[in-house]
Write an enzyme that holds these catalytic residues in place. Structure first.
Site, short mmCIF file in Angstrom:
data_model
loop_
_atom_site.label_atom_id
_atom_site.label_comp_id
_atom_site.label_asym_id
_atom_site.label_seq_id
_atom_site.Cartn_x
_atom_site.Cartn_y
_atom_site.Cartn_z
N ARG A 41 38.95 46.93 41.01
CA ARG A 41 40.24 46.65 40.41
C ARG A 41 40.03 45.57 39.36
O ARG A 41 38.95 45.00 39.26
CB ARG A 41 41.26 46.20 41.46
CG ARG A 41 40.92 44.88 42.14
CD ARG A 41 41.98 44.51 43.18
NE ARG A 41 41.69 43.20 43.75
CZ ARG A 41 42.41 42.64 44.73
NH1 ARG A 41 43.43 43.29 45.24
NH2 ARG A 41 42.11 41.44 45.20
N GLU B 36 47.96 39.05 41.11
CA GLU B 36 47.00 37.94 41.15
C GLU B 36 46.27 37.80 39.82
O GLU B 36 45.04 37.91 39.74
CB GLU B 36 46.01 38.13 42.29
CG GLU B 36 46.65 38.06 43.67
CD GLU B 36 45.67 38.22 44.81
OE1 GLU B 36 45.99 37.81 45.93
OE2 GLU B 36 44.56 38.77 44.59
N CYS C 221 40.07 44.64 30.08
CA CYS C 221 40.07 43.52 29.13
C CYS C 221 41.50 43.27 28.71
O CYS C 221 42.14 44.15 28.12
CB CYS C 221 39.20 43.84 27.92
SG CYS C 221 39.43 42.66 26.58
N CYS D 214 36.61 38.10 29.93
CA CYS D 214 35.77 39.10 29.31
C CYS D 214 35.22 38.50 28.01
O CYS D 214 35.86 37.62 27.42
CB CYS D 214 36.61 40.34 29.05
SG CYS D 214 35.94 41.57 27.93
N GLU E 219 52.28 37.49 49.88
CA GLU E 219 51.31 38.05 50.83
C GLU E 219 51.00 36.98 51.87
O GLU E 219 50.31 36.01 51.57
CB GLU E 219 50.03 38.50 50.13
CG GLU E 219 50.22 39.62 49.11
CD GLU E 219 48.92 40.05 48.44
OE1 GLU E 219 47.84 39.74 48.99
OE2 GLU E 219 48.98 40.70 47.38
#
Length: 665
Positions: A106, A145, A110, A154, A306
């Site tokens: 996951r 997140e 970019c 990247c 969460e």
């Protein structure tokens, strides 16, 4: 917005349609009021480019709505589908070694890629148009997140181009850039912004000023990525909230800046994470600190998006939570400012990477002890949540937290064991053990509300921050500064005009003339009549007139020299700590500082028992949580009445109690 307090993360695409009805009925019986869905479902929503299949999500939202359960929609932009990566391989991120990170996990994207951004905008608009007025949809979570998995990503051509544009906007001319970065060193001057690279692995060393700006740029890029989605959602979802699930002290993105886009922030809390090396008892203060820093990002209550509901694990697993422990952890989140708790996840997944990240239900889908424990917890606590809604701790102590300080120490940590966030957590720990509430405070925040302000490792310094600290102390505040204060300017260049800590010397009452990086060594510090351990660093300093020595070095060639000092300035006082105190020394130091600043404790400490508070205009709530498997006794403060729990003053294993006191009119 509806006052909803308990939910669960649900993935209808992982289970056959016939199961959804049973899950909805079980959730309703448990007291679940909302579900988060779709944040990883891009292929299910757009199986081919431009072909959208929302029917399954429409049905799921409607089904849960019929059971009185509302939906938080997640945009699935953390999981672009294989067809997109195959058609446009340029959307895949490139690491600092120049390697393409491929499809199969996951966050394989970019976030500067114009091609990827276009796909993101199209899907977000389709979803917002479809669900922006759905009566069963209460809110949105763009992506998941943000910053997770992107630590060294990247460095592709697109990111380089965007970085150059970011620098041009900031510095205007390449001459200004060369000056700010100190590029005269090692012949690193640039003739044009087009020459500036994205930071790949170098032969040796890296320019710390360039790396600091790169980290700032990466954070701004993520904020901009989120901004595009939030702007689209707000056009269609006029009465639905937008939040995002943070990760505590995670540092890829400046959460203060990201929070400006959101109605409130959310957080993912996993006390038993398999990735955490500490035992549960040792890390309870870190869990509390994590919740407190999340509350600071908008200085308001937050949601847990969460909350751990079972064993954690990917390839390896954590420990099974003991009976009562899941409830204690959920109550800890509420105690530190959570107005809602969403448990991750509903049912343990049978496929993919998270097959062993356990949910409320096991693989079989049959309710067991976790279901029963959390069902009882929700039924007991939900009636109290409306009273707690919006209440906040009334902290007398603040700890200054800055992402830029964190970035600077990542680039040049000085000592292999020196960590900015861990240093803050060590100071926090001493206060936590004394049941003293703490706020984390951004550098741009309001210092004046705190009797005692801790500002460890203020490495990067500006004239504005110097003035702010001087004003705080001058007006009566008690400030604690530490080693490595005022070392560099905001461009990560060492300051040379005066001894450390620069202009703050007149507040701290010391000048640092030399220092010692304690490689693989500890020192002893004499505090009163006790010799106590310290480590990491020693500042060797000269005291200015009127400065008091609180502790001195008791080993090394500088034995007898001052180590910890206090200095009156204006109406306040400043403490300077020239080392990293060990646990005992930290306890003595903060006990003294809190006493002099007249900081109050919530109640007498009990080993393994956490105490936290929330207040509103009319009521004070005291949370007392037993984090151990043993019975514990505590002395209930005067004036409080038991609101939740068995017997005030007596805690069963993992029991959490709430006490209430009415404020005087």
């Amino acid at each position: 917005m509806k006052q909803l307090h308990f939910g669960v993360d649900y993935y209808p695409e992982h289970w056959e349609r016939a199961r959804w009805d049973k899950d909805a009925a079980l959730m309703q019986g448990m007291g679940i009021q909302m579900v988060r869905m779709a944040e990883f479902s891009w292929h299910k929503l757009e199986p081919e480019e431009g072909i959208y299949e929302f029917g399954w999500l429409d049905e799921a939202i409607g089904l849960f709505g019929a059971h009185g359960i509302y939906t938080i929609v997640g945009t699935p932009t953390a999981a672009p589908p294989a067809w997109m990566a195959d058609k446009h391989p340029e959307i895949l991120p490139i690491d600092r070694e120049g390697r393409v990170r491929g499809f199969g996990g996951r966050h394989h994207d970019c976030q500067s890629s114009p091609v990827y951004r276009q796909y993101v905008r199209k899907l977000t608009e389709e979803m917002a148009r479809r669900y922006g007025e759905n009566p069963y949809v209460i809110g949105w979570q763009p992506d998941n997140e943000l910053g997770n998995s992107h630590q060294e990503l990247c460095t592709c051509a697109s990111c380089r181009k965007h970085f150059q544009g970011w620098l041009r906007k900031k510095y205007q001319t390449v001459q200004n850039l060369n000056q700010a970065w100190g590029n005269a060193f090692w012949s690193q001057e640039y003739n044009d912004f087009k020459e500036v690279p994205a930071p790949r692995i170098t032969v040796t060393g890296e320019n710390p000023s360039a790396m600091l700006d790169w980290k700032r740029f990466c954070s701004d890029l993520i904020v901009d990525f989120a901004r595009e989605q939030t702007e689209i959602i707000r056009r269609y979802a006029k009465n639905q909230f937008i939040t995002h699930n943070y990760m505590g002290f995670a540092d890829k993105v400046d959460y203060y800046k990201l929070g400006e886009l959101l109605d409130f922030v959310s957080h993912d809390q996993y006390p038993g994470g398999f990735y955490l090396p500490e035992s549960p008892h040792e890390k309870e203060h870190v869990l509390a600190a994590t919740l407190d820093v999340v509350r600071s990002y908008k200085n308001q209550p937050f949601w847990i998006m969460e909350q751990q509901s079972g064993i954690t694990g990917w390839e390896v697993m954590g420990r099974a939570p003991a009976p009562g422990q899941l409830s204690a952890w959920a109550m800890q989140s509420i105690a530190h400012g959570a107005d809602a708790v969403v448990f991750f996840r509903w049912r343990t997944c049978a496929m993919g990477t998270e097959q062993y990240w356990h949910g409320i239900l096991p693989h079989s889908g049959n309710p067991g002890r976790r279901y029963k424990e959390l069902q009882d917890f929700i039924h007991e606590v939900n009636p109290l949540m409306d009273s707690l809604q919006g209440s906040m701790p009334n902290a007398q102590v603040g700890i200054v937290f800055s992402f830029e300080q964190e970035y600077a120490f990542q680039i040049q940590p000085h000592h292999k064991d020196l960590s900015y966030t861990r240093q803050l957590q060590k100071y926090y720990h001493a206060l936590y053990e004394r049941n003293i509430p703490v706020d984390f405070v951004p550098q741009q925040g309001d210092f004046s509300k705190y009797k005692l302000l801790l500002a460890p490792l203020q490495y990067l310094m500006s004239p504005e921050m110097e003035e702010k600290y001087m004003d705080y102390v001058g007006q009566g505040g008690h400030l604690l500064l530490t080693m490595r204060t005022g070392v560099k300017d905001v461009n990560n260049i060492c300051m040379t005009e005066r001894e450390l800590p620069g202009r703050l010397s007149k507040v701290a009452g010391v000048e640092v003339l030399d220092y010692d990086c304690l490689r693989d060594a500890q020192i002893e510090v004499l505090f009163g009549e006790e010799k106590l351990p310290a480590g990491i660093w020693s500042d060797l300093m000269r005291l200015l007139p009127g400065t008091e020595t609180l502790a001195s070095y008791a080993s090394e060639f500088y034995a007898g020299e001052p180590c910890i000092t206090a200095h009156a300035y204006g109406c306040g006082a400043c403490y300077y700590v020239g080392t990293e105190p060990g646990e005992a020394l930290m306890d003595r130091l903060l006990s003294l500082a809190c006493s002099r600043a007249e900081v109050d404790s919530l109640m007498e400490p009990v080993d393994g028992v956490e105490c936290a508070s929330r207040e509103n205009e009319s009521q004070s709530f005291l949370f007392v949580i037993n984090h151990t498997g043993e019975c514990k006794a505590y002395e209930a403060p005067e004036g409080y009445q038991l609101l939740k729990g068995g017997q005030a003053g007596a805690l069963k294993a993992y029991e959490a109690q709430i006490l209430q006191r009415q404020k005087m009119p």
